[in-house]
Scaffold this motif. Structure first.
Motif: not given
Length: 179
Positions: A63-67, A70-73, A77-91
């Motif tokens: 879990x990472x946080x960044x601006x 207009x706000x911090x989100x 980041x789910x690290x699978x074999x060969x792939x990173x799936x990145x999603x924000x909290x509200x998709x």
């Protein structure tokens, strides 16, 4: 009574310090975290330093946080074999970034979004131990041609000689009487 209370406080402190949440990450987790952070940064065309590490959820979700917007989100980041799936909290943000592990056990990300000007591959490797760093230096030394080694020695000797001459001339100038 006070002794028992002190003993209980010390035992709680020891349990807290030895809990899995405070245990150090393994080299594999360090590499996965590097892969997740760099995939997230590349997906946003930002410097990885702009993202703050918050923690882990489960075994391989970082879990990472960044601006963002207009706000911090928070970004997951789910690290699978060969792939990173990145999603924000509200998709509202979702990406999939491919990576592979090369023969040196480094994770390589070859992901170049069209909107990014940064077009170099990202490498996330295991950190080297002191023993491995020393072995690398020795190998580098033995692979150098003799002429290069002699030139390095000569340059170092000339530098020492120049420093001695400069220091001796400074002391002679200071010792001379002012007229």
């Amino acid at each position: 009574m006070q002794k028992i209370l002190k003993l209980m406080m010390v035992s709680v402190l020891i349990l807290f310090m030895c809990s899995p949440a405070n245990a150090g990450r393994s080299m594999e987790q360090e590499r996965e975290m590097c892969i997740a952070l760099n995939a997230l940064a590349r997906a946003h065309c930002k410097d990885p330093a702009r993202f703050n590490y918050i923690g882990m959820q489960g075994k391989s979700i970082y879990i990472f946080n960044a601006f963002y917007g207009s706000k911090y989100t928070d970004f997951f980041c789910k690290v699978d074999s060969g792939e990173v799936i990145i999603m924000s909290r509200k998709k509202k943000f979702r990406r999939s970034v491919k990576y592979y592990i090369n023969e040196n056990e480094c994770g390589i990300i070859d992901y170049f979004p069209a909107s990014c000007s940064n077009k170099h591959s990202i490498r996330c490797c295991y950190p080297k131990s002191k023993k491995e760093l020393k072995a690398d230096k020795e190998l580098e030394f033995w692979q150098k041609p003799i002429s290069d080694l002699l030139q390095e020695d000569q340059d170092a000797a000339m530098k020492v000689l120049q420093n001695r001459t400069a220091k001796s001339s400074e002391t002679k100038q200071q010792d001379q009487p002012v007229e």
